[in-house]
Design a protein around this motif. Structure first.
Motif, mmCIF file in Angstrom:
data_model
loop_
_atom_site.group_PDB
_atom_site.id
_atom_site.type_symbol
_atom_site.label_atom_id
_atom_site.label_comp_id
_atom_site.label_asym_id
_atom_site.label_seq_id
_atom_site.Cartn_x
_atom_site.Cartn_y
_atom_site.Cartn_z
ATOM 1 N N ILE A 457 0.843 -1.204 0.000
ATOM 2 C CA ILE A 457 0.000 0.000 0.000
ATOM 3 C C ILE A 457 0.877 1.253 0.000
ATOM 4 O O ILE A 457 0.601 2.233 -0.704
ATOM 5 C CB ILE A 457 -0.941 -0.005 1.224
ATOM 6 N N PHE A 458 1.965 1.214 0.790
ATOM 7 C CA PHE A 458 2.892 2.347 0.854
ATOM 8 C C PHE A 458 3.501 2.624 -0.527
ATOM 9 O O PHE A 458 3.620 3.788 -0.953
ATOM 10 C CB PHE A 458 3.985 2.048 1.880
ATOM 11 N N ALA A 459 3.915 1.558 -1.236
ATOM 12 C CA ALA A 459 4.482 1.736 -2.574
ATOM 13 C C ALA A 459 3.460 2.370 -3.518
ATOM 14 O O ALA A 459 3.797 3.239 -4.333
ATOM 15 C CB ALA A 459 4.951 0.386 -3.121
ATOM 16 N N GLY A 460 2.190 1.944 -3.389
ATOM 17 C CA GLY A 460 1.130 2.542 -4.199
ATOM 18 C C GLY A 460 0.950 4.017 -3.890
ATOM 19 O O GLY A 460 0.768 4.845 -4.802
ATOM 20 N N MET A 461 1.022 4.370 -2.598
ATOM 21 C CA MET A 461 0.883 5.775 -2.210
ATOM 22 C C MET A 461 2.012 6.620 -2.801
ATOM 23 O O MET A 461 1.778 7.709 -3.343
ATOM 24 C CB MET A 461 0.895 5.888 -0.687
ATOM 25 N N MET A 462 3.249 6.100 -2.708
ATOM 26 C CA MET A 462 4.387 6.851 -3.223
ATOM 27 C C MET A 462 4.297 7.017 -4.739
ATOM 28 O O MET A 462 4.642 8.082 -5.282
ATOM 29 C CB MET A 462 5.687 6.142 -2.841
ATOM 30 N N LYS A 463 3.825 5.996 -5.422
ATOM 31 C CA LYS A 463 3.703 6.067 -6.885
ATOM 32 C C LYS A 463 2.702 7.150 -7.284
ATOM 33 O O LYS A 463 2.974 7.979 -8.160
ATOM 34 C CB LYS A 463 3.274 4.704 -7.427
#
Length: 749
Positions: A457-463
């Motif tokens: 989820i964190f990677a999705g937020m950063m993207k």
């Protein structure tokens, strides 16, 4: 050139995690992998990702189970493959066995001063013949406690060898690395003698990678605010070293840009070694050397791909790095910062600092919660202040101090004394200002599968954030918070309760967790023996980690049976670090605090619909042990009797006062001493299970053989902390089951 190699390495890591963790985590990873593969249109990418996933799985799946060693004296031959590390009572090295790939920790135990002959023999690369006590390392004896055995296993070390004199050790030879390590030690010793005594702990931590000399109070404060990374050498130091050397050589006009790069390429391995060769330093040094090398040959590469390749080859070279916290923190933070690169463009320095601080904290949060169980939400503020302070002032100044030790040794002591005064003054100001905002959010031990979902989820937020799609990025952030909130609230929907007899050595500590987290009750909080150098060790290393790993920061009631150290020694420490609503003692508890509540025979306490009956004392027996609180309660369909340290005479009084008294679960009095637990007491109470809290190999001989024989004669199931470690009774409604920690650890490992 961008090759998206980080995606392939991520697939390798997912396969590795599937191999080393249990089936539940594997299922979660497989679901995420399938969702991830569906998003790719190219079958080449799908095939490549699947291949790396399978490779990672098979690479880690074949890791052997650690062998179990019968504790006995053995003759062992092996090679020293580590530098010497020394504590106030031990000298340690790692030994590679001659006849296998196995490694052991060789420990030399001494009382006052180490034998210089032992130190002279233990050289890096020396071949040693040893006659010592060979045994398996100690496992964690309590949930939440640091597991030394697992820690060593992750380094490929399965046993330890104990010696106590130089006659047990015969070593010959040494390798080239011994001379290198000795040169490093000479530099360390010279620096320690040159700088001010108060400055050296900072120099040791931030230049040589050894934080053992740092002040405990300051370390605790940095840990409370999630700032420990500033006190441990990391990739940040490598970056500052490169920047400082680049400025010194090129910006001052001494050498050309090409020669500066070549110099950096040559010097970096030496700096990495000087700094202790921690995984974070190795990662940063190799990345820097690769980037410098590509620049020298004019080949453009993507930094994210370089990071991924470095991680992959480091794991192939040393698979144990997967479990190393420094490796995990370093790569996660670096990868997260690379993802945040678009966010840092055209920003003010304060905004950049805030973004870097927030991204770094969010990236390592699941690992932090898995190992340390809590974090301070306000640490972001202090990170914004201290990261630039350490980056632009503390670390460069300390690096310059070390250089000055060699260039201008006559001035370094005075300069370091002045600088440490400024530094300590600033830190003390921050510590005093932060007293009111040290608010810990105790989440508990976040399971690995939850952490993996969080990171996706964190990677999705950063993207989305990097793409400027702020609404979607915010939505991902909200989901991350909800994920953690849901985990925090799970205990409040859990119908199971739990009673835990902690293994605190020679003492008593029981924790009762009521169903649906309606309350937490403790009976006694033992401390270490009076001979211990650290009076808070039991609270710090056993009781608090257990409570925090279960997401507990509030204790509704703490019953202290009596004042003996082995029942009350951790009360003050817990009272200062945890929220304890009520502390109950007997009327005859000497020097009880005014805010503590007194209970006596005949009192009944109601804690969230559960009753705790006080059966004793009703009079002053003039004896601390016999004035112990005796508590009766019913949990999980069984009656429980907690007896403190009462003797047979008090047992007789209780039998007269309560002729119908019985207990399904009996806390055996006085740790199994033969002064307690008489035959008449057992015949009337008729326990089904007996709990004995006694230290392993304790000097009192507890529990006494006579008591054990009496319990066995009555057909009682006996649970002992000296044998089983912590013992837990998990119950739901009127049914429950006993579990032992050491049996669990043996099965897990």
């Amino acid at each position: 050139m961008r090759a998206n190699l980080h995606l392939l390495v991520l697939a390798f890591l997912l396969g590795a995690l599937t191999a080393v963790f249990d089936a539940i985590i594997g299922v979660v990873i497989l679901i995420l992998l399938i969702i991830w593969l569906i998003k790719f249109q190219s079958w080449k990418w799908r095939g490549g990702l699947l291949f790396l996933f399978i490779f990672g799985f098979t690479f880690y799946y074949n890791s052997p189970d650690p062998p179990l060693y019968e504790e006995k004296v053995r003759n062992i031959r092996g090679t020293v493959v580590s530098p010497v590390t020394q504590t106030p009572s031990t000298i340690r090295v790692t030994l590679q066995h001659e006849t296998s790939t196995e490694k052991s920790v060789l420990q030399y135990l001494f009382n006052k001063q180490p034998d210089d002959e032992v130190l002279s023999k233990l050289k890096y690369g020396a071949v040693c013949d040893i006659k010592g006590l060979n045994r398996s390392p100690d496992s964690a004896r309590n949930p939440g406690q640091f597991d030394y055995k697992n820690y060593l296993f992750q380094k490929g070390i399965y046993s330890e060898i104990i010696i106590e004199s130089s006659s047990q050790l015969n070593c010959n030879g040494a390798s080239f690395f011994h001379k290198v390590y000795m040169a490093r030690q000479t530099l360390i010793d010279y620096t320690a003698a040159s700088v001010d005594d108060r400055a050296y702990p900072r120099v040791s931590a931030l230049v040589f990678g050894d934080s053992a000399y740092l002040d405990t109070e300051v370390m605790d404060w940095f840990r409370d605010f999630n700032l420990s990374h500033l006190l441990a050498i990391s990739g940040l130091h490598v970056g500052l070293f490169i920047g400082g050397l680049f400025f010194l050589l090129y910006r001052t006009g001494f050498v050309t840009i090409e020669k500066t790069r070549l110099c950096l390429f040559i010097v970096l391995p030496g700096y990495c070694f000087l700094a202790g060769a921690e995984p974070s330093v190795i990662r940063a040094s190799i990345m820097a050397m690769l980037l410098i090398g590509f620049t020298m040959v004019r080949y453009r590469v993507n930094v994210t791909d370089v990071l991924a390749v470095v991680a992959f080859f480091l794991l192939c070279f040393e698979p144990a790095y997967l479990f190393h916290l420094g490796f995990q923190f370093s790569f996660l933070v670096t990868f997260a910062l690379l993802l945040s690169k678009p966010l840092l463009l055209s920003q003010t320095p304060l905004t950049i600092s805030a973004i870097i601080s927030m991204v770094s904290q969010l990236a390592i949060l699941p690992i932090q919660l898995n190992h340390f169980y809590e974090f301070n939400p306000l640490s972001l503020i202090l990170n914004i202040v201290l990261v630039p302070y350490f980056s632009l002032f503390v670390i460069p100044i300390i690096l310059m101090l070390v250089i000055t030790c060699w260039l201008l040794p006559s001035t370094v002591k005075e300069v370091s004394e002045l600088l440490v005064k400024i530094h300590e003054g600033f830190l003390q100001l921050l510590i005093s200002l932060s007293d009111g905002i040290n608010i810990q959010w105790t989440v508990g031990e976040l399971p690995v599968e939850w952490g993996i979902v969080y990171l996706f989820i964190f990677a999705g937020m950063m993207k989305k954030w990097g793409e400027g799609r702020l609404i979607k990025a915010f939505a991902y952030g909200v989901i991350m918070v909800i994920l953690l909130m849901v985990y925090c609230f799970i205990p409040y929907f859990n119908p199971y309760g739990k009673v835990t007899m902690l293994d605190v050595g020679q003492g008593d500590s029981f924790v009762i967790e009521l169903p649906y987290r309606r309350g937490v009750v403790m009976v006694d909080a033992a401390g270490p023996s009076f001979f211990s150098n650290n009076p808070s060790s039991t609270a710090d290393h056993i009781i608090e980690p257990f409570l925090k790993s279960n997401g507990i920061r509030t204790i509704d009631a703490l019953f202290v049976s009596h004042k003996d150290q082995d029942h009350s020694g951790s009360v003050d420490f817990l009272n200062s670090s945890m929220d304890i609503n009520h502390i109950f003692v007997s009327p005859f508890y000497e020097q009880a605090e005014k805010k503590w509540k007194v209970v006596k025979k005949g009192d009944t306490l109601h804690i969230h619909n559960y009753q705790f009956f006080i059966l004793h004392p009703g009079r002053d027996t003039r004896d601390e042990n016999n004035n112990s609180l005796v508590i009766y309660t019913e949990l999980g369909g069984r009656s429980w009797l907690f007896t403190g340290d009462i003797s047979k005479s008090i047992e007789g009084e209780l039998l007269k006062d309560y002729p119908e008294l019985s207990a399904d679960v009996l806390k055996v009095g006085h740790h199994g001493s033969d002064t307690s637990t008489g035959e008449e007491w057992l015949r009337q109470t008729q326990p089904e299970a007996a709990l004995v809290s006694a230290g392993e190999n304790n000097r009192y001989g507890h529990p006494h053989q006579v008591v054990m024989e009496s319990l066995e004669k009555e057909g009682v199931d006996i649970y002992r902390t000296d044998i089983h470690g912590a013992v837990q009774y998990l119950f739901k409604g009127e049914d429950g089951t006993f579990y032992t920690e050491l049996t669990y650890n043996a099965e897990r490992n």
